[in-house]
Design an enzyme around this catalytic site. Structure first.
Site, PDB file in Angstrom:
ATOM      1  N   TYR A   1      23.388  35.153 -12.539  1.00 32.64           N
ATOM      2  CA  TYR A   1      23.791  33.616 -12.651  1.00 32.64           C
ATOM      3  C   TYR A   1      25.367  33.816 -13.431  1.00 32.64           C
ATOM      4  O   TYR A   1      25.328  34.134 -14.523  1.00 32.64           O
ATOM      5  CB  TYR A   1      23.312  32.151 -13.279  1.00 32.64           C
ATOM      6  N   CYS A   2      27.040  33.390 -12.765  1.00 39.84           N
ATOM      7  CA  CYS A   2      27.704  34.266 -13.382  1.00 39.84           C
ATOM      8  C   CYS A   2      28.155  34.899 -14.009  1.00 39.84           C
ATOM      9  O   CYS A   2      28.173  36.330 -13.272  1.00 39.84           O
ATOM     10  CB  CYS A   2      28.026  32.747 -14.887  1.00 39.84           C
ATOM     11  N   VAL A   3      28.380  35.378 -15.125  1.00 37.29           N
ATOM     12  CA  VAL A   3      28.879  36.379 -16.435  1.00 37.29           C
ATOM     13  C   VAL A   3      27.476  37.331 -16.031  1.00 37.29           C
ATOM     14  O   VAL A   3      27.703  38.886 -15.996  1.00 37.29           O
ATOM     15  CB  VAL A   3      29.324  36.576 -17.062  1.00 37.29           C
TER      16      VAL A   3
END
Length: 530
Positions: free
Chosen positions: A263-265
């Site tokens: 998720y995301c980074v």
């Protein structure tokens, strides 16, 4: 040198601006005038209150401000600048425009003045009290805090910490079904803020939904970095974080391969870790899911205004021997991209009106900052945002191994959100061109936070699927089907195909090698920024 067409357009813009301002003045004095700013303000929540229309002087202030704002932005479009310089000018001009709104000042906001008169000044006194409290906290309060408790009514899906090191705790969740999918699921969340964005209230928890669908779920809880850990690097996050979590999840489950989510980074870290293993001919995951993740950084979206090479070089020098990146600093930078919604509306509500912000779980999570280690952060900015090397085959070495995302070669589910300003969906789509294996791209509604949090029970928004994959994201969208409601069941069905058969639910949690340490959500998620 300015060409004649630009000069004439500039002269016309200035003349038009003064004509509109004169018309506004005449209107205020009863002589009629322009209505041009009226339409522009109708969708602007800053000026929703009827007082802005009831009193001519405040109507004049409002419309004059809106006309001036438009003129400034129009002037930028006429400037003979390269695309990057023009985008910077737009951003900083918007920051100035947002900050100087008459709604942000007590003497030019009729709502604030009316409330002060109604409360006999008590609203101002309460606002000053709120301001002093927030100065002590070092941040603007976005949500009431008394209503929430991590491990109480937030992040309360049952489970246990089954592994920890200096960088992570690994949580395994207790099964909710008698039978579970044979292949477990590991979630690698973002390193910014805490993991429980994916496990908020029971009604909005993606983790709880997955467990209820018969998945055995593990999730990484990243450490809030302390001065003792300020030298940690990107390689540490890949090795001691992602790869270690994969190793432990495989050992506990007894599976050679697991399913993994970034998720995301966390998506960039997960992809990096799998590329390291793939370089050695190892494939520890059966599938990969990337949520709100960017691997291709050629168009990073609005956050790109902060990615100046000279500024990044200063950061690298600052963090050469370690250092802490303040979670508060990161939160403020992200908030500045939506300044009216995430900064100035709360300045008006908390300090000018003296009100306490409503309790809102997403805003509570947003205030729960996490520090990052400087070397890791500088590496990410330099090699991903500035140089875009993550998608260049063997351009980066991690843990002593050249990485190529094309080697990963497992079924991949990519989810992006249409209004995401931190990971623009078209940039997220670019991962399609860098990953091999079967790829499923899904576009949902909402923004960076609200996009993935779309519980089935609320049946809101929609999502797009089954577009024709190719190089152009807009061509994919044109061929995609729109589906109503939450995208969660679509993803769960896709995951089920990667998860083998069903087996009896495992009990107790952990294993002989990795026994339960403490109940979820664990100590790391409750550590606050100092």
């Amino acid at each position: 040198m300015v060409d004649i067409d630009t000069l004439l357009a500039s002269i016309h813009l200035v003349g038009q601006y003064y004509q509109e301002q004169l018309a506004l003045g005449m209107r205020m004095l009863g002589g009629g005038g322009s209505q041009s700013a009226e339409t522009a303000s109708k969708a602007d929540r800053r000026f929703d209150a009827p007082e802005w229309n009831q009193y001519p002087v405040f109507d004049f202030i409002r419309q004059s401000y809106l006309q001036t704002s438009k003129a400034l932005l129009d002037a930028i479009e006429l400037a003979q600048l390269d695309a990057n310089s023009k985008e910077l000018m737009r951003f900083y001009t918007r920051q100035l425009i947002d900050a100087t709104s008459p709604a942000n000042f007590a003497m030019t906001n009729p709502e604030v003045l009316a409330l002060a008169m109604e409360t006999k000044g008590e609203s101002f006194a309460n606002g000053l009290k709120n301001l002093m409290q927030d100065l002590e906290k070092g941040r603007i309060s976005l949500s009431g805090t008394a209503a929430f408790e991590v491990g109480g009514n937030l992040a309360n899906t049952a489970g246990s910490v089954v592994y920890e090191n200096d960088l992570i705790q690994l949580i395994q969740y207790s099964p909710m079904t008698g039978k579970v999918k044979a292949v477990p699921l590991l979630v690698v969340p973002s390193v910014v803020n805490k993991y429980y964005i994916l496990d908020l209230t029971p009604e909005t928890s993606l983790v709880r939904y997955l467990v209820s669908q018969g998945f055995t779920v593990f999730i990484v809880s990243w450490r809030n970095i302390t001065p003792q850990l300020q030298g940690r690097t990107w390689d540490d996050y890949v090795g001691d974080g992602v790869l270690k979590a994969i190793e432990v999840a495989r050992e506990i489950s007894g599976c050679e391969q697991i399913n993994a989510v970034g998720y995301c980074v966390g998506g960039a870290l997960l992809s990096s870790a799998l590329a390291v293993r793939a370089a050695h001919g190892q494939w520890p995951v059966a599938s990969m899911t990337l949520l709100m993740s960017m691997l291709e950084f050629s168009d990073p979206g609005e956050i790109g205004v902060y990615m100046n090479p000279a500024t990044i070089a200063q950061r690298e020098a600052m963090y050469a021997n370690g250092g802490l990146v303040s979670g508060k600093e990161l939160t403020m930078a992200f908030s500045s991209l939506r300044a009216n919604d995430l900064i100035w509306s709360f300045v008006v509500n908390n300090y000018l009106k003296g009100k306490t912000p409503d309790a809102f779980d997403l805003f509570y999570w947003n205030m729960d900052d996490s520090n990052l280690p400087g070397p890791m952060f500088a590496y990410y900015l330099r090699h991903c945002y500035i140089e875009n090397k993550l998608v260049q085959p063997d351009a980066l070495s991690m843990l002593g191994t050249p990485v190529d995302l094309g080697r990963i070669g497992v079924p991949t589910y990519l989810f992006a959100a249409s209004d995401d300003h931190l990971v623009p969906w078209r940039s997220a789509y670019e991962s399609v061109t860098h990953l091999n294996g079967d790829v499923e791209f899904v576009l949902g509604g909402g923004g960076h936070i609200t996009g993935p949090i779309n519980p089935v029970s609320k049946n809101k928004r929609n999502y797009w699927v089954d577009g024709q994959l190719g190089e152009q994201p807009d061509e994919w969208l044109a061929s995609a089907r729109s589906m109503g409601g939450s995208w969660w069941p679509h993803w769960a069905a896709w995951l089920a195909k990667q998860s083998g058969g069903v087996i009896d639910a495992r009990s107790p949690l952990g294993s002989a090698m990795h026994q339960e340490i403490e109940p979820a959500p664990g100590r790391y998620v409750t550590e606050r920024v100092r």
